[in-house]
Design an enzyme around this catalytic site. Structure first.
Site, PDB file in Angstrom:
ATOM      1  CG  LEU A   1      -1.986  -1.065   1.309  1.00 31.81           C
ATOM      2  CD1 LEU A   1      -2.729  -0.979   2.639  1.00 31.81           C
ATOM      3  CD2 LEU A   1      -2.966  -0.936   0.149  1.00 31.81           C
ATOM      4  N   GLY A   2       2.001   1.210   0.642  1.00 29.11           N
ATOM      5  CA  GLY A   2       2.846   2.390   0.700  1.00 29.11           C
ATOM      6  C   GLY A   2       4.144   2.102   1.430  1.00 29.11           C
TER       7      GLY A   2
ATOM      8  CG  ASP B   1       5.161  12.438  10.951  1.00 24.08           C
ATOM      9  OD1 ASP B   1       5.447  13.548  10.469  1.00 24.08           O
ATOM     10  OD2 ASP B   1       5.387  11.375  10.363  1.00 24.08           O
TER      11      ASP B   1
ATOM     12  N   GLY C   1       9.126   6.196   6.080  1.00 25.13           N
ATOM     13  CA  GLY C   1      10.486   6.294   6.562  1.00 25.13           C
ATOM     14  C   GLY C   1      10.890   5.139   7.449  1.00 25.13           C
TER      15      GLY C   1
ATOM     16  CB  VAL D   1       1.648   0.130   4.944  1.00 22.23           C
ATOM     17  CG1 VAL D   1       0.251  -0.280   5.395  1.00 22.23           C
ATOM     18  CG2 VAL D   1       2.304   1.021   5.982  1.00 22.23           C
TER      19      VAL D   1
END
Length: 669
Positions: free
Chosen positions: A354-355, A474, A358, A362
């Site tokens: 999915l992504g 964040d 850093g 995922v």
């Protein structure tokens, strides 16, 4: 005498009609079901009647189910009259694949229509984040809750509640019953896999609702488990539907109803437990006698090949070997096996990626037992930083439950592998809607404003409403995920820190994303709730303007979004800073409010920033935002940084080229 017989006949007819009408109003809707084979029920979602006659609201494949009595009940004799007395009883059982954890619960309900929410997990399929608590719901429910949700003020993960128009219970009690002889309270466990019986009785004259619970076969206690005074005439519609609802999370759970009775203006008919269907057996089947005979022979055969088998098993076990340390013993979320994670992601196949962030990747996965889609974060830990991040995320969000936070369902540890399991957010991150690829739609203003308020609500919970203060550190659009109803949920707590209210967080290692870092965080490396507010302010500007916090012009020079919006404020043309893609579909007052609030939250001085409680009051319109003016630009960020002893401020805080002084902070919008 000629009129006596007709008159007598007429009186008898009238009397008969009165008796029929009275019988109708007192017994209409009365029923008793011993199992549900052949019963006419309206089912949706995952609900089904098994061949054995058990009403299963959920099973191992899908996570939500409703069951309705097909026709509405008349809860009032006449329009505008008070709600009549009613009584019900049902036998249920909750069967989980795990002995000590389940999700999320079930409920009996009275509702004005069959169009209930399809929101699962903590909403038990009754309501959703937008209508929870609304008087217009006209809903009563008895919840059997197996998950503790702080946002609903749940007392524990094993309680019964009386609910009116909300998932926040009017009254709740740990599951159990009072012994009539001793008066002592006896505990029961909802997820024990054993059948139990519930009675709920509403007295229309006294406006009193009583709820009683007992293990199957035990008599109804004289003292109810819950007793509350509440006038249902202010809640229920004249005609309302009755039924059951249940939802599960990532934990496979079957919510079963074995029998049900209901009556208006009289006690519910007794349920004959001898006529109820039998629950499916939990655990392994009993060993047969044949096995006792053949086992020695089979054992002898297997011993001959023991060496080869042992080698194969050891190799296989090493493949899925995991670690467990002392700090994990009392941890809240469920621990998944690495084998489950491996199969859920098809061996962490790149097609399920999915992504990449850093600290790791995922993956989308599907849990094999429950068939529930999840997002699995595989945390990188080439150094000790990865382990620290993992533990930070586990500890900080393990017990957090809020509708605007991405819930952590569980975790997994293995040598070389750190995994976190979350609810899968079907609409992905907010980032892809702010900066969509060619041909893909962006969000309209109403959707953006809804997401903004959701993120603010989640951040308020972290800062002020939970038992400890959690600093996210964040906050940015890529860490805001959208569920199927486009609700904004704050995720990625890997950089978070938590500490007790009223204490110094003592966080001195600067982390975060450039463009969202507060000046004092750059100077000292110390995060606080105020640095979260700063990042939230930049987030507000980014969502409203559709532009990144730092951008380069054609000459390669960097410019901050803050300065850009501030110029529009200075020129009295703030609305022109809005994302041009929004066109005419927006509320000008809301847009200006969010832009001003973004500037106020990202003020360079911490004491000028609002708290998240104040932010919510501004967004909800409960308090007018202070009027912001930018008449003076008496200092630049470079001057501010140099005054603190830094020689190269641009390297430390590139998101600012100049900062204007807000010279006026006064009441009014």
């Amino acid at each position: 005498m000629s009129w006596t017989k007709p008159m007598s006949s007429l009186l008898c007819t009238i009397l008969s009609l009165v008796l029929i009408l009275e019988a109708f109003t007192t017994s209409h809707g009365e029923f008793v079901y011993h199992g549900f084979s052949g019963v006419n029920l309206t089912l949706d979602g995952n609900a089904m009647v098994t061949p054995d006659g058990i009403l299963e609201l959920t099973n191992d494949t899908i996570n939500l189910g409703h069951a309705f009595y097909p026709t509405p009940q008349n809860f009032r004799k006449f329009s505008n009259s008070t709600v009549q007395s009613f009584s019900l009883s049902f036998v249920f059982a909750i069967l989980s694949v795990h002995d000590d954890i389940s999700a999320d619960g079930m409920a009996f309900f009275v509702a004005p229509s069959k169009n209930l929410s399809n929101t699962w997990a903590q909403y038990i399929g009754l309501l959703n984040s937008r209508n929870d608590g609304n008087r217009s719901n006209h809903m009563f429910a008895v919840e059997l809750d197996t998950t503790q949700n702080d946002e609903f003020k749940d007392i524990d993960n094993n309680h019964v509640g009386i609910n009116i128009n909300s998932l926040i219970s009017l009254q709740a009690h740990h599951t159990g019953y009072y012994d009539d002889k001793s008066g002592f309270f006896n505990n029961l466990t909802l997820i024990s896999g054993k059948a139990m019986q519930v009675w709920a009785d509403y007295d229309g004259e006294s406006a009193q609702i009583n709820v009683t619970l007992a293990h199957l076969g035990a008599p109804k206690s004289v003292r109810p488990l819950l007793s509350s005074s509440y006038n249902f005439s202010d809640v229920l519609r004249d005609q309302s539907y009755i039924g059951f609802s249940a939802t599960t999370g990532a934990i496979s759970t079957r919510h079963c109803v074995l029998g049900w009775s209901f009556a208006m203006n009289s006690p519910a008919p007794a349920i004959d437990i001898s006529r109820l269907p039998k629950l499916p057996r939990l655990g392994p089947k009993p060993r047969s006698k044949t096995l006792d005979i053949t086992l020695p022979i089979a054992t002898a055969i297997f011993v001959l090949a023991a060496g080869t088998v042992v080698v194969l098993l050891v190799r296989r076990r090493l493949r899925y070997m995991e670690l467990q340390e002392d700090w994990e013993v009392d941890f809240g979320p469920h621990r998944f096996s690495f084998k489950d994670m491996y199969h859920a992601t098809e061996g962490f196949n790149k097609n399920n990626l999915l992504g990449v962030g850093g600290f790791g990747k995922v993956y989308k996965g599907v849990l094999q037992k429950s068939k529930v889609p999840v997002a699995i974060k595989r945390v990188s830990h080439e150094s000790t930083q990865g382990m620290k991040k993992f533990i930070a995320e586990v500890v900080s969000i393990g017990k957090l439950r809020h509708r605007n936070l991405v819930p952590l369902l569980g975790y997994c540890r293995r040598k070389g592998q750190l995994l976190l399991v979350y609810d899968y957010m079907s609409n992905g991150s907010l980032n892809k809607y702010l900066y969509p690829e060619d041909g893909k739609p962006s969000l309209n203003w109403a959707e953006r404003f809804h997401v903004i308020k959701g993120v603010a609500f989640g951040l308020l919970y972290l800062h002020e409403k939970w038992e400890k203060v959690v600093i996210h550190r964040d906050i940015k659009p890529s860490n805001v995920l959208l569920d199927s109803e486009m609700n904004g949920k704050l995720g990625d707590f890997g950089l978070s820190r938590l500490y007790d209210h009223g204490t110094d967080p003592q966080t001195t290692h600067m982390v975060g994303t450039m463009g969202y870092l507060a000046p004092e965080l750059v100077r000292t490396g110390r995060a606080s709730t105020s640095t979260d507010v700063f990042a939230f302010g930049i987030f507000l500007l980014e969502v409203t303007c559709g532009q990144r916090p730092i951008k380069k012009d054609s000459q390669g020079n960097q410019h901050s979004l803050f300065d850009w919006v501030l110029q529009f404020l200075h020129n009295s043309s703030l609305i022109e800073a809005m994302d041009s893609r929004l066109q005419a579909d927006f509320n000008i007052d809301e847009v200006c409010l969010v832009l001003k609030l973004g500037l106020l939250c990202s003020h360079p001085f911490t004491n000028a920033r609002p708290s998240m409680q104040q932010v919510m009051e501004y967004l909800e319109g409960d308090t007018p935002i202070p009027e912001i003016s930018s008449r003076h630009f008496s200092f630049t960020m470079q001057a501010l940084m140099q005054s603190k002893g830094f020689e190269s401020p641009d390297m430390l805080c590139p998101q600012f080229t100049s900062i204007g002084t807000f010279s006026e902070l006064s009441g009014g919008r």
